[in-house]
Design an enzyme around this catalytic site. Structure first.
Site, short mmCIF file in Angstrom:
data_model
loop_
_atom_site.label_atom_id
_atom_site.label_comp_id
_atom_site.label_asym_id
_atom_site.label_seq_id
_atom_site.Cartn_x
_atom_site.Cartn_y
_atom_site.Cartn_z
N SER A 143 -16.96 32.15 101.47
CA SER A 143 -15.77 30.91 101.96
C SER A 143 -16.30 30.99 103.48
O SER A 143 -16.58 31.96 104.12
CB SER A 143 -14.54 31.44 101.65
N TYR A 156 -7.81 38.01 101.75
CA TYR A 156 -8.67 37.26 101.10
C TYR A 156 -9.62 37.21 101.93
O TYR A 156 -11.04 37.22 101.78
CB TYR A 156 -7.93 35.81 101.14
#
Length: 263
Positions: A143, A156
């Protein structure tokens, strides 16, 4: 360019989102697919649809990658079924956007168990065969959050930083074995990921105009199967942020503070 026809491709988190879209594109190119996910009824429907619309052979297995014992069991079955894996797409993952002091220990463990340990466990099961055959490609879906950490996604972001660290080290380890390793770093994608990650809907509302479509991301991932790049950054302009952050971290964080806190 490498033809995917007849290639054995394993995809985790394949029952929806970009995993499902990658499966569709690979099936259209004649690949043999092994689809792994937690929800068996979704996998069964995908198998029916993909085999009905293409000549692809599709095997499905129920797997929660956070269960490392199950990962060993299922991948042992997979390798008995297809003999070897040409491409592994580590796509399974989830996030919960909360401030660090609000994240529960269960949520922290859950994200690391799926996003990091699960990814490593799946990779470890295909590495011996790829190294022995001196052929293979591992694609880890990371990501942009793995390059730039932002408020309310501390855990995250930490998992995706870990994925990138693992991916980069793995690439160097396998350089002499002809096994390729690619990191895919997308920005926000319009999938059900945010049903869990963004309970209040504020993040989606603020970044709606920047969100990527899963079909677009999937196409870039499948293109990477052909070209085997080091990284795929989506969208490209967003990756400039990580470059600027590396060069001028304090300035970047000070200027970006207001925008980041809209999450």
């Amino acid at each position: 360019m490498e033809n995917l026809k007849g290639k054995n491709i394993v995809i985790t988190g394949a029952s929806g989102g970009i995993g499902a879209e990658v499966a569709k594109l690979c099936a259209a190119q004649g690949a043999n697919l092994v689809l792994l996910a937690r929800t068996m009824d979704k996998l069964q429907k995908m198998k029916h649809d993909l085999e009905g619309n293409s000549h692809a052979k599709v095997d499905i297995f129920q797997l929660d990658v956070s269960d490392t014992d199950k990962v060993k069991e299922i991948f042992t079955q997979v390798l008995k079924t297809i003999q070897h894996v040409d491409i592994l797409v580590n796509n399974a993952g989830f996030g919960i956007f909360r401030a660090a002091h609000e994240a529960t220990i269960e949520e922290i463990k859950g994200m690391f168990s799926v996003n990091v340990v699960g990814l490593m466990a799946c990779t470890s099961m295909v590495l011996p065969g790829m190294r022995k055959r001196r052929s293979g490609h591992i694609i880890n879906i990371a990501s942009q959050a793995g390059k730039i950490a932002t408020p309310k996604s501390s855990v995250y972001s930490a998992t995706k930083h870990a994925v990138l660290g693992y991916t980069n080290a793995l690439r160097m380890e396998l350089a002499d074995d002809n096994v390729h390793v690619t990191a895919v770093n997308p920005g926000p994608i319009a999938t059900n990921f945010f049903t869990i990650a963004d309970e209040k809907g504020t993040y989606v509302q603020n970044v709606q105009r920047f969100m990527l479509q899963p079909e677009y991301v999937a196409k870039k991932i499948v293109n990477a199967m052909h070209t085997r790049p080091r990284e795929v950054n989506l969208p490209r302009w967003m990756n400039m942020g990580s470059v600027i952050h590396t060069l001028f971290p304090s300035l970047f964080e000070r200027i970006g503070k207001r925008a980041f806190n809209q999450k």
